[in-house]
Design an enzyme around this catalytic site. Sequence first.
Site, PDB file in Angstrom:
ATOM      1  N   CYS A  92       0.708  -0.382   0.326  1.00 35.86           N
ATOM      2  CA  CYS A  92      -0.246  -0.445  -0.094  1.00 35.86           C
ATOM      3  C   CYS A  92       0.887   1.183  -0.255  1.00 35.86           C
ATOM      4  O   CYS A  92       0.188   2.474  -0.746  1.00 35.86           O
ATOM      5  CB  CYS A  92      -1.479  -0.479   0.965  1.00 35.86           C
ATOM      6  SG  CYS A  92      -2.470   1.620   1.155  1.00 35.86           S
ATOM      7  N   CYS A 186      -5.918  -2.271   7.802  1.00 34.18           N
ATOM      8  CA  CYS A 186      -7.684  -1.247   7.812  1.00 34.18           C
ATOM      9  C   CYS A 186      -8.359  -2.048   7.264  1.00 34.18           C
ATOM     10  O   CYS A 186      -9.371  -2.125   7.312  1.00 34.18           O
ATOM     11  CB  CYS A 186      -7.168  -0.017   6.483  1.00 34.18           C
ATOM     12  SG  CYS A 186      -6.672  -0.524   5.526  1.00 34.18           S
TER      13      CYS A 186
END
Length: 338
Positions: A92, A186
């Site tokens: 990410c 997340c």
Amino acid sequence: MKVLVALSGGVDSTITAYTLLQQGYEVEGCYMKLHGKPNYHETNIQKVEKVAKFLNIKHHILDLQKEFNERVYMPFVNIYKEGKTPNPCAFCNRFIKFGELLNFAKSLSCDKLATGHYARIEDGRIKKAYDETKDQSYFLANISKEALNYLMFPLGTKRKEDVKKMAASIEELKSFASQKESAEICFVEDTYIGVLKNFMKTDLKGDVLDSKGNLIGSHKGYMHYTIGKRRGFELKKSHEPHYVLGINAAKNQIIVGSKEELKVDEFELKSINSFVDEKEIDCEVRIRYRGKACACTLYINDDNTALVKLKESVYALASGQMAVFYDGDTVLASGFID
């Protein structure tokens, strides 16, 4: 100087934007929609709008769900399918936050991109944060060398407790100071198995073998195990602790053995991301985020692979995880364990 700040709705990114404004920068904010957890974005966007209104800054909503799915979410699933242990935050940071978001910052004619990460950029290198209990340099070690010139980490010289105190001292930001810490991954609600169940059967009984290939027990499905795990499988007869040494995804088998068999003195890496020119480096390596740094020699090959020879053995090396190399508090390179 114009700076785009990645706003998440949390205290760290909020104080990052506040600090930069106090220092005289021209600031805009951006919230990234990365995954589709119900009500997740709605709640966070409300917080971001509150921050932007208080700071009187322009803010953007950037939908990167497609890119996140291709670059982070599905690689996470597929690496687990292979019986390896992924590091989605490393993907990410490289491809989304300091890839797609950085490109967006440039499209707005911003000079810099700032985030609430606890790390520092000095002399074109990533360095550990002053608050080592919150240091995130490990997760940043896979970003491209070229991106470093555009990045700012204002919290790298602050302690987390001081960031919360600052928020608590500002009436409009008090609520951010007491917010719960965000999850490490997340898009994972409870456990990674919950994610994998959307793509495959995870409860498939299989064989447990010893390191010589003998059948000695059974397990509930290879995806439930990572290297070094000690429990969750059944052995026919054993009075000694057994640990997962390896995973054969194709055959739904796990290999177990003694703790001594988990010891590793050297290992290979792929997808090397180096911030230095040297090919042979005496340094320290960290093979997991909270792991102890170990002295080693790193030998980088021309084909983006490397060999790591350790000065002392480490345990439970998991294929797919990231190894990060340091000289003191400076990141030298990173790579993925092969």
